[in-house]
Design a protein around this motif. Structure first.
Motif, PDB file in Angstrom:
ATOM      1  N   ARG A 192       0.800  -1.307   0.035  1.00  0.00           N
ATOM      2  CA  ARG A 192       0.009   0.067   0.109  1.00  0.00           C
ATOM      3  C   ARG A 192       0.764   1.331  -0.027  1.00  0.00           C
ATOM      4  NH1 ARG A 192      -5.364  -0.293   1.116  1.00  0.00           N
ATOM      5  NH2 ARG A 192      -5.274   1.369   2.570  1.00  0.00           N
ATOM      6  N   PHE A 212      -1.384   4.411  -1.128  1.00  0.00           N
ATOM      7  CA  PHE A 212      -2.513   4.402  -0.338  1.00  0.00           C
ATOM      8  C   PHE A 212      -2.083   4.811   1.028  1.00  0.00           C
ATOM      9  CE2 PHE A 212      -4.049   0.939  -3.441  1.00  0.00           C
ATOM     10  CZ  PHE A 212      -4.379   2.088  -4.396  1.00  0.00           C
ATOM     11  N   PRO A 229      -1.553   8.684  -5.409  1.00  0.00           N
ATOM     12  CA  PRO A 229      -1.476   7.292  -5.976  1.00  0.00           C
ATOM     13  C   PRO A 229      -1.734   7.512  -7.552  1.00  0.00           C
ATOM     14  CG  PRO A 229      -3.011   7.014  -4.227  1.00  0.00           C
ATOM     15  CD  PRO A 229      -2.659   8.573  -4.207  1.00  0.00           C
ATOM     16  N   PHE A 230      -2.585   8.686  -7.823  1.00  0.00           N
ATOM     17  CA  PHE A 230      -2.776   8.871  -9.337  1.00  0.00           C
ATOM     18  C   PHE A 230      -1.542   9.676 -10.036  1.00  0.00           C
ATOM     19  CE2 PHE A 230      -5.183  12.357  -6.576  1.00  0.00           C
ATOM     20  CZ  PHE A 230      -4.378  13.276  -7.019  1.00  0.00           C
ATOM     21  N   VAL A 268       1.811   3.154 -11.271  1.00  0.00           N
ATOM     22  CA  VAL A 268       1.439   1.652 -10.715  1.00  0.00           C
ATOM     23  C   VAL A 268       0.028   1.602 -10.938  1.00  0.00           C
ATOM     24  CG1 VAL A 268       1.478   0.677  -8.493  1.00  0.00           C
ATOM     25  CG2 VAL A 268       3.720   1.986  -9.311  1.00  0.00           C
ATOM     26  N   HIS A 269      -0.483   0.275 -11.080  1.00  0.00           N
ATOM     27  CA  HIS A 269      -1.695  -0.109 -10.711  1.00  0.00           C
ATOM     28  C   HIS A 269      -1.787  -1.360  -9.740  1.00  0.00           C
ATOM     29  CE1 HIS A 269      -2.662   2.804 -13.591  1.00  0.00           C
ATOM     30  NE2 HIS A 269      -3.261   2.139 -14.562  1.00  0.00           N
ATOM     31  N   THR A 270      -3.037  -1.410  -9.083  1.00  0.00           N
ATOM     32  CA  THR A 270      -3.350  -2.421  -8.195  1.00  0.00           C
ATOM     33  C   THR A 270      -4.323  -3.278  -8.493  1.00  0.00           C
ATOM     34  OG1 THR A 270      -2.462  -0.670  -6.573  1.00  0.00           O
ATOM     35  CG2 THR A 270      -3.339  -2.598  -5.605  1.00  0.00           C
ATOM     36  N   PHE A 330      -6.790  -5.523  -6.227  1.00  0.00           N
ATOM     37  CA  PHE A 330      -7.166  -5.543  -4.758  1.00  0.00           C
ATOM     38  C   PHE A 330      -7.657  -6.833  -4.330  1.00  0.00           C
ATOM     39  CE2 PHE A 330      -7.407  -1.106  -5.955  1.00  0.00           C
ATOM     40  CZ  PHE A 330      -6.871  -0.369  -4.845  1.00  0.00           C
ATOM     41  N   ASP A 356     -10.281  -7.509  -2.847  1.00  0.00           N
ATOM     42  CA  ASP A 356     -11.659  -7.726  -2.891  1.00  0.00           C
ATOM     43  C   ASP A 356     -12.095  -7.348  -4.154  1.00  0.00           C
ATOM     44  OD1 ASP A 356     -11.253  -4.951  -2.578  1.00  0.00           O
ATOM     45  OD2 ASP A 356     -12.487  -4.576  -0.979  1.00  0.00           O
ATOM     46  N   ALA A 408     -12.279  -4.605  -5.773  1.00  0.00           N
ATOM     47  CA  ALA A 408     -12.871  -3.048  -5.822  1.00  0.00           C
ATOM     48  C   ALA A 408     -13.261  -2.906  -7.333  1.00  0.00           C
ATOM     49  CB  ALA A 408     -11.652  -2.166  -5.252  1.00  0.00           C
ATOM     50  N   LEU A 409     -14.158  -3.564  -8.041  1.00  0.00           N
ATOM     51  CA  LEU A 409     -14.944  -3.151  -9.042  1.00  0.00           C
ATOM     52  C   LEU A 409     -15.873  -2.173  -8.636  1.00  0.00           C
ATOM     53  CD1 LEU A 409     -15.046  -6.675 -10.682  1.00  0.00           C
ATOM     54  CD2 LEU A 409     -13.268  -5.006 -11.034  1.00  0.00           C
ATOM     55  N   TYR A 465     -11.861   2.452 -17.151  1.00  0.00           N
ATOM     56  CA  TYR A 465     -11.986   3.643 -16.592  1.00  0.00           C
ATOM     57  C   TYR A 465     -10.650   4.410 -16.337  1.00  0.00           C
ATOM     58  CZ  TYR A 465     -12.760   6.743 -12.178  1.00  0.00           C
ATOM     59  OH  TYR A 465     -12.788   7.287 -11.290  1.00  0.00           O
ATOM     60  N   GLY A 466      -9.595   3.559 -16.206  1.00  0.00           N
ATOM     61  CA  GLY A 466      -8.051   4.166 -16.155  1.00  0.00           C
ATOM     62  C   GLY A 466      -7.944   4.918 -17.454  1.00  0.00           C
ATOM     63  N   ARG A 519      -8.453  -4.503 -15.662  1.00  0.00           N
ATOM     64  CA  ARG A 519      -8.549  -3.135 -15.405  1.00  0.00           C
ATOM     65  C   ARG A 519      -7.513  -2.500 -15.052  1.00  0.00           C
ATOM     66  NH1 ARG A 519     -12.428  -0.883 -10.544  1.00  0.00           N
ATOM     67  NH2 ARG A 519     -10.795  -1.980  -9.443  1.00  0.00           N
ATOM     68  N   ALA A 520      -6.420  -3.565 -14.304  1.00  0.00           N
ATOM     69  CA  ALA A 520      -5.180  -2.884 -13.839  1.00  0.00           C
ATOM     70  C   ALA A 520      -4.043  -3.039 -15.119  1.00  0.00           C
ATOM     71  CB  ALA A 520      -4.629  -3.730 -12.852  1.00  0.00           C
TER      72      ALA A 520
END
Lengths: 345, 307
Positions: free
Chosen positions: A49, A54, A74-75, A79-81, A83, A85, A87-88, A100-101, A148-149
């Motif tokens: 994190r 984060f 973070p933005f 680096v992309h994460t 998660f 869970d 986190a969609l 989205y990214g 997504r990442a």
């Protein structure tokens, strides 16, 4: 010489009075599949994190590709994460999630769609772009999170126990796929897990975390065969740790030694001399655990202490194995496999 | 029972439980086998209330709206007529008042949302987790005082030369005095908790990782707010707005106390109740119709789907 993707220097994080990360120095090369392995609460996720941005470190620096990003949001990090869970975004379709990214980075709509579809195809989810995350299975959601990442082609991909919520079969398949995808895209993967088998099968190198520190950083075979500390020996794989008097009796010298269970052979006759050049010990079988493909023997040694030995079930069947309980047997192993473990520094 | 007390036969277990418990158990067993009976026991009382007291009075309202009064005696004449509604639509006064009422309700709702959102964001996500319950209590504190007490307190605050005027004087300003602005201000104060609480709950339930994921993918804070926070909290804003909108639409006491000469639909209903009950009833149907339209609009926006 490969470039350095990540360099952590003197990284610390304290919450209130407790130290979650107690001084971590680490270098991860470009294109590496790097795992951070450790029990829960060992600080591995906190380190991840802090790389993502984060959490702000209490002390120390985070460098990405040679640039100090310790104080960046973070933005602002490449680096992309993925998660734990997933986190969609529940209010977006799968395609919108993946795109989205790209959207927030101002990629034109047409290109966005093409790249999002390609990323979905890469993780084997063609044609599901119109669905909502709630309409997908756990494994599919995991793949969406991965797509997504990946779609933004980050320099580093951080994966926070991404396979933890999947069932065993799916997890094993995803391990292979993740490794393939990583080889294909050539992005640095930093993979956090508490599953030692997962770390061993997938990684180029592994860092073993314990109480906020790194105990050992090495290739999987090195970690497994030559554990640097008693903790590593105990946490990675099942290990027989011999200490003190037991070590002196069994190995011959004092110190801490680790013998992997599969390196120990069972000799049904406890008085058999054993093969030349091998160490032996005699004992009584305390417990026999049938594991399907193999059997685990817990043996109380005559000289004190207990060793676990693992035997492939080549000819034996479960009926024979029960007879071993309480039997006197001999154990033999090659002295090279009794690995001296340095005490915790 | 037998499973819980091994070694006892069913018979002795029943005896040990006593005769009174046995009757209760038989009733529970009978209910367990008859789902319809269970449902009837559950719903009889609330359904009676809903049909008689709630829908009944609404039906009475609609019915009497189609009657008329004898202009000499003010007695209700039970003859079917649409005259009340014709007067409602035809008279510019009623039209103005109806539009003003809807305008006040919309303004109060918008103000409540604009004020409640940052407050709720603080109480739900920024404040220290241990202090959050305290802030929620503070947010709901206005509900502890009685309606009239609060409105009269505002009458004092807004009075000429009162605290608001005094506080604004150094800036060369003065308070709005009694009137439409004061009405909107006080109604916003009154209904704010009804907007703040659902928004707080929605924000508190928003998973941290969704915000992290958005930032991780490159979205700045403003972008995350518009693309992730707002769409996910929108149903709560809609739910809160149903409260603030409908409560404002029906209010007439606040207007009487701080509204000066301002009239809202509620005032017209109130002043007609004794003299012309059917006309009051017809006026009363206006807020009902507006609420129905409002709920349909909110539903169309999709905000109620997750409620």
């Amino acid at each position: 010489m490969e470039g350095m993707a990540i360099r952590l220097t003197g990284l610390r994080k304290t919450y209130g009075g407790t130290e979650a990360v107690a001084g971590v120095d680490l270098e991860i090369a470009d294109g590496e599949f790097f795992s951070m392995l450790g029990p829960s609460g060992s600080g591995k996720t906190t380190v991840l994190r802090m790389i993502a941005g984060f959490e702000a470190p209490t002390a120390g620096t985070v460098e990405l590709a040679g640039r100090d990003v310790t104080r960046l949001a973070p933005f602002e990090r490449d680096v992309h994460t993925v998660f734990q869970d997933y986190a969609l975004f529940p209010h977006m379709t799968v395609e919108q999630n993946v795109a989205y990214g790209l959207k927030v980075r101002g990629v034109p709509r047409a290109e966005r769609l093409v790249r999002a579809r390609a990323a979905l195809a890469q993780v084997g989810l063609e044609g599901l772009g119109r669905r909502r995350p709630a309409e997908l299975s756990g494994g599919q959601r995991q793949r969406v999170a991965l797509a997504r990442a990946l779609v933004g082609r980050p320099r580093v991909l951080l994966l926070d126990e991404p396979l933890g919520a999947l069932d065993l079969k799916l997890r094993e398949r995803m391990q292979v796929e993740l490794k393939e995808i990583q080889r294909e895209v050539g992005i640095t993967f930093v993979f956090v897990t508490h599953d030692q088998e997962e770390a061993l099968t997938m990684s180029d190198r592994i860092a073993v975390f314990h109480q906020g520190r790194i105990e050992q950083v090495a290739a999987p075979a090195e970690i497994y065969e030559r554990p640097a500390t008693p903790f590593v020996a105990g946490f990675v794989g099942t290990s027989n740790l011999l200490t003190g008097e037991t070590a002196r009796q069994v190995v011959g010298t004092a110190g801490t030694y680790s013998i992997r269970p599969e390196k120990i052979r069972i000799l049904p006759d406890h008085e058999a001399p054993g093969d030349p050049g091998h160490s032996t010990a005699a004992g009584t079988v305390a417990e026999v655990v049938y594991l399907g493909d193999s059997t685990r023997f817990l043996v109380d040694l005559d000289g004190g202490g207990r060793l676990t030995a693992l035997q492939q079930n080549l000819e034996t069947s479960s009926a024979d194995l029960a007879a071993f309980r309480g039997a006197r047997i001999g154990l033999q192993w090659h002295p090279d496999h009794a690995v001296r473990v340095p005490e915790t520094p | 029972m037998t499973a819980l007390t091994p070694g006892l036969s069913p018979e002795s277990a029943r005896r040990a439980a006593g005769p009174g418990r046995g009757a209760v158990r038989r009733l529970a067993g009978a209910l367990h086998r008859r789902p319809r009976l269970r449902l009837a026991a559950l719903l009889t009382a609330p359904l009676l209330w809903l049909v008689l007291a709630y829908l009944g009075s609404l039906a009475a309202l609609f019915l009497s709206a189609f009657w008329s009064t004898d202009s000499f005696t003010s007695e209700v004449v039970r003859i079917w007529t649409t005259a009340n509604f014709e007067e409602l639509v035809g008279s510019p006064v009623y039209r103005t008042v109806a539009l003003r009422t809807v305008g006040v309700a919309l303004a109060v709702t918008a103000l409540c949302a604009v004020i409640a959102f940052p407050l709720a964001f603080y109480t739900a996500r920024v404040a220290h987790p241990r202090r959050r319950p305290l802030f929620v209590v503070a947010l709901l504190m206005p509900l502890w005082a009685g309606y009239l007490v609060k409105v009269y307190a505002w009458r004092l605050i807004l009075s000429e030369g009162g605290p608001l005027d005094w506080a604004l004087r150094p800036f060369g300003l003065s308070g709005p005095g009694y009137g439409l602005t004061a009405t909107v201000l006080v109604l916003t104060y009154l209904w704010l908790p009804y907007m703040a609480l659902p928004i707080h709950t929605a924000l508190a339930q928003l998973p941290d990782n969704l915000l992290n994921a958005s930032a991780d993918l490159g979205a700045r804070t403003g972008r995350t707010f518009v693309s992730v926070v707002l769409p996910l909290v929108w149903p709560a804003v809609a739910a809160g707005s149903v409260f603030t909108f409908s409560l404002s639409l029906g209010d007439y006491i606040t207007v009487q106390i701080v509204g000066g000469k301002t009239q809202l639909i509620g005032n017209l209903v109130y002043s007609n109740v004794t003299l012309n009950l059917p006309l009051a009833a017809a006026l009363g149907t206006v807020p009902v119709a507006v609420i129905v339209v409002y709920l349909l609009a909110v539903r169309r926006s999709g905000a109620l789907r997750s409620l």
